[in-house]
Motif scaffolding. Structure first.
Motif, PDB file in Angstrom:
ATOM      1  N   GLU A  67     -15.424  46.711 -36.528  1.00  0.00           N
ATOM      2  CA  GLU A  67     -16.066  48.086 -36.662  1.00  0.00           C
ATOM      3  C   GLU A  67     -15.735  48.789 -37.891  1.00  0.00           C
ATOM      4  O   GLU A  67     -16.408  49.444 -38.493  1.00  0.00           O
ATOM      5  CB  GLU A  67     -15.518  48.746 -35.533  1.00  0.00           C
ATOM      6  CG  GLU A  67     -16.500  50.390 -35.345  1.00  0.00           C
ATOM      7  CD  GLU A  67     -16.273  50.928 -33.781  1.00  0.00           C
ATOM      8  OE1 GLU A  67     -16.795  51.941 -33.732  1.00  0.00           O
ATOM      9  OE2 GLU A  67     -15.354  50.535 -33.070  1.00  0.00           O
TER      10      GLU A  67
ATOM     11  N   THR B  89     -20.125  49.375 -36.671  1.00  0.00           N
ATOM     12  CA  THR B  89     -20.663  49.335 -35.315  1.00  0.00           C
ATOM     13  C   THR B  89     -19.956  48.402 -34.581  1.00  0.00           C
ATOM     14  O   THR B  89     -18.994  47.473 -35.429  1.00  0.00           O
ATOM     15  CB  THR B  89     -22.128  48.952 -35.130  1.00  0.00           C
ATOM     16  OG1 THR B  89     -22.125  47.553 -36.038  1.00  0.00           O
ATOM     17  CG2 THR B  89     -23.039  49.933 -35.853  1.00  0.00           C
ATOM     18  N   ASN B  90     -20.052  48.416 -33.239  1.00  0.00           N
ATOM     19  CA  ASN B  90     -19.293  47.478 -32.370  1.00  0.00           C
ATOM     20  C   ASN B  90     -20.507  46.765 -31.470  1.00  0.00           C
ATOM     21  O   ASN B  90     -20.713  47.420 -30.462  1.00  0.00           O
ATOM     22  CB  ASN B  90     -18.140  48.102 -31.673  1.00  0.00           C
ATOM     23  CG  ASN B  90     -17.278  46.921 -30.583  1.00  0.00           C
ATOM     24  OD1 ASN B  90     -17.736  45.875 -30.530  1.00  0.00           O
ATOM     25  ND2 ASN B  90     -16.186  47.430 -30.049  1.00  0.00           N
ATOM     26  N   PRO B  91     -20.876  45.551 -31.478  1.00  0.00           N
ATOM     27  CA  PRO B  91     -21.911  45.068 -30.751  1.00  0.00           C
ATOM     28  C   PRO B  91     -21.340  44.599 -29.458  1.00  0.00           C
ATOM     29  O   PRO B  91     -22.130  44.122 -28.903  1.00  0.00           O
ATOM     30  CB  PRO B  91     -22.419  43.853 -31.680  1.00  0.00           C
ATOM     31  CG  PRO B  91     -21.273  43.449 -32.426  1.00  0.00           C
ATOM     32  CD  PRO B  91     -20.544  44.620 -32.596  1.00  0.00           C
TER      33      PRO B  91
ATOM     34  N   ARG C  38     -14.631  47.096 -23.959  1.00  0.00           N
ATOM     35  CA  ARG C  38     -14.390  47.871 -25.298  1.00  0.00           C
ATOM     36  C   ARG C  38     -12.737  47.782 -25.346  1.00  0.00           C
ATOM     37  O   ARG C  38     -11.987  48.759 -25.083  1.00  0.00           O
ATOM     38  CB  ARG C  38     -14.820  49.114 -25.762  1.00  0.00           C
ATOM     39  CG  ARG C  38     -16.534  49.111 -25.705  1.00  0.00           C
ATOM     40  CD  ARG C  38     -16.918  48.190 -26.716  1.00  0.00           C
ATOM     41  NE  ARG C  38     -18.418  48.201 -26.833  1.00  0.00           N
ATOM     42  CZ  ARG C  38     -19.055  48.804 -27.741  1.00  0.00           C
ATOM     43  NH1 ARG C  38     -18.684  49.608 -28.449  1.00  0.00           N
ATOM     44  NH2 ARG C  38     -20.454  48.716 -27.657  1.00  0.00           N
TER      45      ARG C  38
ATOM     46  N   GLN D 113     -24.962  38.467 -38.808  1.00  0.00           N
ATOM     47  CA  GLN D 113     -23.815  39.593 -38.672  1.00  0.00           C
ATOM     48  C   GLN D 113     -22.515  38.873 -39.108  1.00  0.00           C
ATOM     49  O   GLN D 113     -21.921  39.794 -39.926  1.00  0.00           O
ATOM     50  CB  GLN D 113     -23.914  40.199 -37.339  1.00  0.00           C
ATOM     51  CG  GLN D 113     -25.071  41.032 -36.912  1.00  0.00           C
ATOM     52  CD  GLN D 113     -24.811  41.530 -35.616  1.00  0.00           C
ATOM     53  OE1 GLN D 113     -24.412  40.669 -34.277  1.00  0.00           O
ATOM     54  NE2 GLN D 113     -25.024  42.747 -35.024  1.00  0.00           N
TER      55      GLN D 113
END
Length: 251
Positions: free
Chosen positions: A55, A60-62, A67, A80
């Motif tokens: 991130e 972003t954090n896919p 989390r 990515q």
């Protein structure tokens, strides 16, 4: 250590036997053994890239699982993972952390397996429950990195937790469509899949819920000096791939 906290371990030049013998539990036809020699040292991430580290670079954090900042980022595509390496290369060159003739990228399968084995010819560097988050102990989800026992060179989570993308195509004739190799097994894998020689393939645009990656640092342009080109094994060695392409189960 990169500017976003990715710790790297130096991997010395040398030779090893890639793949597995037919007697190994879990051996597949596409793990045919071959000798590989590295002419240069390189650096590889001590752990897979974490959610926090991803991130900080990508914004972003896919991740589709829980989390947890120090758990490996998951659900990452091959594109990515490559973009992450390119962006961090720019950031760390500008910050003076990375020499301008070096880059971050995904490891080749040979580089990955060489670091995973750390001089061993055994299927893995310890008992599955001690070295990997896998089917029997992971509760079907990735866990924070660095909790399982490292191998002899200090690498954690090479086996289990998340599959790790590599540069290579999974087999020769898949290169035009881009099926890429993943290594190491995941938190959903059985012990037979959590082996140093285990190879599997995913489409590069696919975001498997259990796919992550580990970062490599090396001199720019050293890809083909470090290991044989992508596409192992050669077509004449791999008739099974023609059956896969033709969807011919009898073959």
């Amino acid at each position: 250590t990169s500017s976003v906290g990715v710790g790297m371990i130096r991997v010395p030049a040398g030779s090893f036997t890639m793949g597995s013998p037919e007697s190994e539990d879990g051996h597949r036809a596409w793990e045919r053994q071959r000798e590989v020699t590295f002419v240069n040292d390189f650096y590889l991430g001590k752990t897979p890239v974490t959610q926090d580290q991803f991130e900080l670079v990508m914004g972003t954090n896919p991740t589709v699982h829980e989390r947890i900042g120090d758990a490996p980022v998951d659900s990452v595509s091959w594109e990515q993972a490559n973009e992450y390496g390119q962006k961090l290369t720019t950031l760390d060159r500008e910050a003076g952390v990375l020499p301008h003739d070096w880059e971050y990228r995904l490891p080749t399968e040979a580089e990955w397996e060489y670091a995973c084995r750390a001089g061993s010819s055994a299927p893995r560097h310890g008992e599955p429950q001690d070295v990997a988050w896998y089917q029997d102990n992971a509760d079907n989800k990735p866990h924070a990195v660095g909790q399982r026992a490292p191998n002899a060179w200090g690498f954690h989570d090479m086996l289990g937790n998340v599959w790790e993308w590599c540069q290579d195509c999974f087999f020769v004739s898949c290169c035009p469509v881009g099926c890429r190799s993943v290594r190491g097994g995941s938190c959903r894998s059985s012990a037979r899949f959590c082996r140093s020689a285990q190879r599997w393939g995913l489409g590069p645009n696919g975001r498997s819920r259990y796919s992550g990656f580990r970062l490599l640092a090396a001199k720019t342009g050293s890809f083909f000096e470090l290991s044989p080109p992508a596409g192992f094994p050669a077509e004449e060695q791999a008739p099974i791939y023609y059956a896969i392409d033709a969807n011919d189960f009898d073959l």
